[in-house]
Scaffold this motif. Sequence first.
Motif, PDB file in Angstrom:
ATOM      1  N   GLU A   8     112.415 -27.170 -40.530  1.00 14.28           N
ATOM      2  CA  GLU A   8     113.534 -27.073 -41.461  1.00 14.28           C
ATOM      3  C   GLU A   8     113.795 -25.616 -41.827  1.00 14.28           C
ATOM      4  N   GLN A   9     112.731 -24.887 -42.134  1.00 11.28           N
ATOM      5  CA  GLN A   9     112.875 -23.492 -42.538  1.00 11.28           C
ATOM      6  C   GLN A   9     113.297 -22.610 -41.368  1.00 11.28           C
ATOM      7  N   CYS A  10     112.768 -22.884 -40.180  1.00  4.77           N
ATOM      8  CA  CYS A  10     113.148 -22.091 -39.009  1.00  4.77           C
ATOM      9  C   CYS A  10     114.600 -22.329 -38.619  1.00  4.77           C
ATOM     10  N   GLY A  11     115.039 -23.590 -38.685  1.00  7.56           N
ATOM     11  CA  GLY A  11     116.427 -23.888 -38.340  1.00  7.56           C
ATOM     12  C   GLY A  11     117.396 -23.208 -39.287  1.00  7.56           C
ATOM     13  N   MET A  12     117.134 -23.298 -40.591  1.00  7.56           N
ATOM     14  CA  MET A  12     117.976 -22.624 -41.575  1.00  7.56           C
ATOM     15  C   MET A  12     117.950 -21.122 -41.366  1.00  7.56           C
ATOM     16  N   ALA A  16     124.809 -24.646 -37.613  1.00 10.09           N
ATOM     17  CA  ALA A  16     124.695 -25.323 -38.909  1.00 10.09           C
ATOM     18  C   ALA A  16     125.249 -26.739 -38.832  1.00 10.09           C
ATOM     19  N   GLU A  17     126.344 -26.920 -38.109  1.00  7.45           N
ATOM     20  CA  GLU A  17     126.928 -28.261 -37.949  1.00  7.45           C
ATOM     21  C   GLU A  17     125.959 -29.193 -37.230  1.00  7.45           C
ATOM     22  N   VAL A  18     125.308 -28.679 -36.191  1.00  4.09           N
ATOM     23  CA  VAL A  18     124.361 -29.503 -35.432  1.00  4.09           C
ATOM     24  C   VAL A  18     123.134 -29.820 -36.289  1.00  4.09           C
ATOM     25  N   LEU A  19     122.634 -28.837 -37.011  1.00  7.04           N
ATOM     26  CA  LEU A  19     121.492 -29.083 -37.900  1.00  7.04           C
ATOM     27  C   LEU A  19     121.836 -30.168 -38.916  1.00  7.04           C
ATOM     28  N   VAL A  65     120.789 -26.594 -44.153  1.00  7.59           N
ATOM     29  CA  VAL A  65     121.337 -25.301 -43.731  1.00  7.59           C
ATOM     30  C   VAL A  65     121.516 -24.368 -44.922  1.00  7.59           C
ATOM     31  N   LEU A  66     121.337 -24.899 -46.124  1.00  6.58           N
ATOM     32  CA  LEU A  66     121.408 -24.114 -47.351  1.00  6.58           C
ATOM     33  C   LEU A  66     120.123 -24.313 -48.141  1.00  6.58           C
ATOM     34  N   PRO A  67     119.655 -23.287 -48.832  1.00  7.19           N
ATOM     35  CA  PRO A  67     118.364 -23.395 -49.531  1.00  7.19           C
ATOM     36  C   PRO A  67     118.328 -24.485 -50.590  1.00  7.19           C
ATOM     37  N   ASP A  68     119.465 -24.773 -51.252  1.00  4.87           N
ATOM     38  CA  ASP A  68     119.415 -25.789 -52.298  1.00  4.87           C
ATOM     39  C   ASP A  68     119.128 -27.179 -51.739  1.00  4.87           C
ATOM     40  N   GLU A  69     119.305 -27.343 -50.429  1.00 10.19           N
ATOM     41  CA  GLU A  69     119.009 -28.633 -49.792  1.00 10.19           C
ATOM     42  C   GLU A  69     117.506 -28.870 -49.649  1.00 10.19           C
ATOM     43  N   ILE A  70     116.711 -27.818 -49.821  1.00  8.37           N
ATOM     44  CA  ILE A  70     115.249 -27.987 -49.827  1.00  8.37           C
ATOM     45  C   ILE A  70     114.652 -27.509 -51.153  1.00  8.37           C
TER      46      ILE A  70
END
Length: 353
Positions: free
Chosen positions: A267-271, A290-293, A300-305
């Motif tokens: 997750e962190q590497c993809g972002m 980002a669309e594929v992720l 793709v945004l930090p608030d998502e984790i």
Amino acid sequence: MPVLTRLIPSPIVVDIRAGALDDLASVLADQRISSSGRLAVAISGGSGAKLRDRICPALPDADWFEVGGGTLDDAVKLADAMKRGHYDAVVGLGGGKIIDCAKFAAARVGLPLVAVATNLSHDGLCSPVATLDNDAGRGSYGVPNPIAVVIDLDIIREAPVRFVRSGIGDALSNISAVADWELANREKGEAIDGLAAAMARQAGEAVLRHPGGVGDDGFLQVLAEGLVLTGISMSVAGDSRPASGACHEINHAFDLLFPKRAASHGEQCGMGAAFAMYLRGAKEESVFMAEVLHRHGLPVLPDEIGFTAEEFAQVVEFAPQTRPGRYTILEHLDLSTDQIRDAYADYAKAIGS
């Protein structure tokens, strides 16, 4: 004139398909792996232990070792326990931690390793590196590549989907990592291995452009093959350069600055890869990544984790310190804190549009 041949360290068997586990005994019976059937099988208390009853009848002369976790101490204990037997090979059956422990232990006792992966969480299943927790945090240890890799897609589908998603993020990050390697070549004269770069990049591109999803055998096949090829690319290069750039620096920074809150490696590497692509000016590629992720359920945004934009800026600023000597887009731009904040705001706006 003598013919010079480039020898690539790679597995003699790569079996990736539904039902592959049913033929594990025949793979292990290969004379190059085990002529006597004397095998040391390392398993976890989770996925590996559940498969033991299924596999055990086909491996009557194997000894089974349950590994407590993914630490250096666990790997050393496994190696010490295996010294008491006379084995032809070591089999690592389980997720990344078990396979890394088995890799290290096999190298320590001088035996070949067969990697039998039960999830696809990252590209380490076929790499020449064992990543293990130690007293100082986490270390990477050089080991030989597995002599064989077996991945049963039926087993992969039984694992929690978060493991597949993590593998997707790790595979896609190859694209950014290779771009960083090429940048280091242009700006610093760093040698680049074209074959290793091609293998890693194409592995990432195949996953990026595949129309399938996490539940499709066709997609899982491509993802598994991509992760194996990435591991081999690291062997070709002699280090992790083909698969580790700014994306992994950002991942390591998350782990070091926020060890109790960090998300999965992939997750962190993809972002990190999507953001790094934006920083290098590849804005269309960044948005597409980002669309594929997002399509695969990755952040793709930090608030998502669970991180704020300010915390992400702190991560990006600290990231170059995680790999001293590695040159990526982060070192190249050498952004100030305010510049990182501005770049992130532009990135967030671009991928949200």
